[in-house]
Design a protein around this motif. Sequence first.
Motif, PDB file in Angstrom:
ATOM      1  N   VAL A   2       0.841  -1.192   0.000  1.00  0.00           N
ATOM      2  CA  VAL A   2       0.000   0.000   0.000  1.00  0.00           C
ATOM      3  C   VAL A   2       0.883   1.251   0.000  1.00  0.00           C
ATOM      4  N   GLN A   3       0.557   2.201  -0.873  1.00  0.00           N
ATOM      5  CA  GLN A   3       1.304   3.460  -0.953  1.00  0.00           C
ATOM      6  C   GLN A   3       0.377   4.613  -0.586  1.00  0.00           C
ATOM      7  N   ARG A  25       4.373  10.163   9.411  1.00  0.00           N
ATOM      8  CA  ARG A  25       5.356   9.400  10.185  1.00  0.00           C
ATOM      9  C   ARG A  25       4.737   8.126  10.759  1.00  0.00           C
ATOM     10  N   LEU A  26       3.504   8.233  11.270  1.00  0.00           N
ATOM     11  CA  LEU A  26       2.843   7.063  11.841  1.00  0.00           C
ATOM     12  C   LEU A  26       2.474   6.043  10.763  1.00  0.00           C
ATOM     13  N   THR A  27       2.125   6.537   9.575  1.00  0.00           N
ATOM     14  CA  THR A  27       1.824   5.631   8.469  1.00  0.00           C
ATOM     15  C   THR A  27       3.066   4.838   8.073  1.00  0.00           C
ATOM     16  N   ARG A  30       3.886   2.042  10.387  1.00  0.00           N
ATOM     17  CA  ARG A  30       3.061   0.844  10.211  1.00  0.00           C
ATOM     18  C   ARG A  30       3.511  -0.016   9.032  1.00  0.00           C
ATOM     19  N   GLY A  31       4.550   0.435   8.347  1.00  0.00           N
ATOM     20  CA  GLY A  31       5.127  -0.376   7.287  1.00  0.00           C
ATOM     21  C   GLY A  31       4.630  -0.070   5.891  1.00  0.00           C
ATOM     22  N   TYR A  32       3.858   1.009   5.729  1.00  0.00           N
ATOM     23  CA  TYR A  32       3.353   1.365   4.411  1.00  0.00           C
ATOM     24  C   TYR A  32       4.354   2.238   3.661  1.00  0.00           C
ATOM     25  N   ASP A  33       4.321   2.179   2.348  1.00  0.00           N
ATOM     26  CA  ASP A  33       5.135   3.039   1.490  1.00  0.00           C
ATOM     27  C   ASP A  33       4.559   4.456   1.593  1.00  0.00           C
ATOM     28  N   GLY A  66      11.696   6.628   7.267  1.00  0.00           N
ATOM     29  CA  GLY A  66      10.780   5.811   6.484  1.00  0.00           C
ATOM     30  C   GLY A  66       9.845   6.595   5.599  1.00  0.00           C
ATOM     31  N   VAL A  67       9.857   7.937   5.693  1.00  0.00           N
ATOM     32  CA  VAL A  67       9.000   8.786   4.861  1.00  0.00           C
ATOM     33  C   VAL A  67       9.833   9.345   3.712  1.00  0.00           C
ATOM     34  N   ASN A  68       9.356   9.161   2.486  1.00  0.00           N
ATOM     35  CA  ASN A  68      10.035   9.699   1.306  1.00  0.00           C
ATOM     36  C   ASN A  68       9.640  11.163   1.126  1.00  0.00           C
ATOM     37  N   ILE A  69      10.601  12.072   1.283  1.00  0.00           N
ATOM     38  CA  ILE A  69      10.338  13.508   1.197  1.00  0.00           C
ATOM     39  C   ILE A  69      10.573  13.962  -0.237  1.00  0.00           C
ATOM     40  N   LEU A  70       9.559  14.547  -0.858  1.00  0.00           N
ATOM     41  CA  LEU A  70       9.600  14.946  -2.257  1.00  0.00           C
ATOM     42  C   LEU A  70       9.314  16.440  -2.377  1.00  0.00           C
TER      43      LEU A  70
END
Length: 379
Positions: A2-3, A25-27, A30-33, A66-70
Amino acid sequence: MVQVLFHRPTVWASDIQCSTKVLARLTAARGYDTDYLQAPLDPAHLLRGPGGYLRVWRDSPRNAGGVNILTPATPVPVRDVWPLNGLAAASLRYRTCIPSLSRIGSPDLVWTTVPGSGRAMKKAFPAAKVVFHVVDYYPAFRGEAVKSLERDDYAAVDAVATISGTLTDYLTGELGVPRDKITTLGQGVEVDRYAPDLPEPELLADMPHPRAIWTGVLTKGDAGLFAEVAKDMAARGGSLVLIGPGAEWADQLAKAYPSMVRLIGPVAPTELPGWLVHCDLGIMLYDRARQDVYRGQNPLKLYEYAAAGLPVLSTPHDEYAQLDPPAAVLSHEAEVAPAIADALTQSNSPGQAARAFVAARSWDAKLDTIFDLYLPQAS
């Protein structure tokens, strides 16, 4: 996998706390993209020199916890003047992004808070569930013209979530958004971060009790009411701690009370609980001359203070009629001293009442609601 894509103007690395960053951050935890899309930067941002926004753009993409910053760039400036505040400019802003939005992939859920982004997100990610999270009464900041962007956003997206019942009423009453399209999500707090045994910050250790504290942008504070807070705390032999970007009135207050008013400047959100749990009174006295700014607000500060067990002094918010907050609400200078006295001496435990207020309002619980409503296959 899940993204999930979150979109908000707030720069990830800034000291400004916001619900979108917490949810992202919390998402990720939980292991989500998880992606965090910052608002596209235009030439006026990028030409301000090697630091600031240019550095932010050059640092993208990157990963933080774990968060991809764009951070895309765009040649189209969006400003609150015609014609840069209209639907055409908002659409071009996203269509001309470098890199393009298509580079993000195919998110399952898009969570956006930027006026003018709703239709663009739906066009860029047609297979995604696109939700617009209304986090402010935008006309107070952007002028009446933003309402045309709002109407288009809320019509284009799949669903709308608000931080307050007052904003829900605004959307249905003034903008004509169907009530069944809206979820009043409210606000939250990471309750488990506010343990009473957190280490005391060094800059706080020499400040006498009782300690009153404000956190946030100081230009939003009311100079007259804060002067009364400082006067009363000085008479008690206590102190006033002001955390956040500065303001002229705060500088003047610190000069008038050099031994008991301390300007701290910005504090990282992860460090803020340590400051709050070692204080005695939370201050939320906003500028009374700018009440339109606070229409529909449901301040995160209230939840943070409550999680730390602090009694709270606050100016009025429309949402309080529906919220019943653990706060003493005041509007005039003469009310400050009695409110402080009551807050510091009330017989029932203010900590117990405050923590009861936030017990069912954790961000984890809010995220559960978001996934149940908009991404049930991931719940």
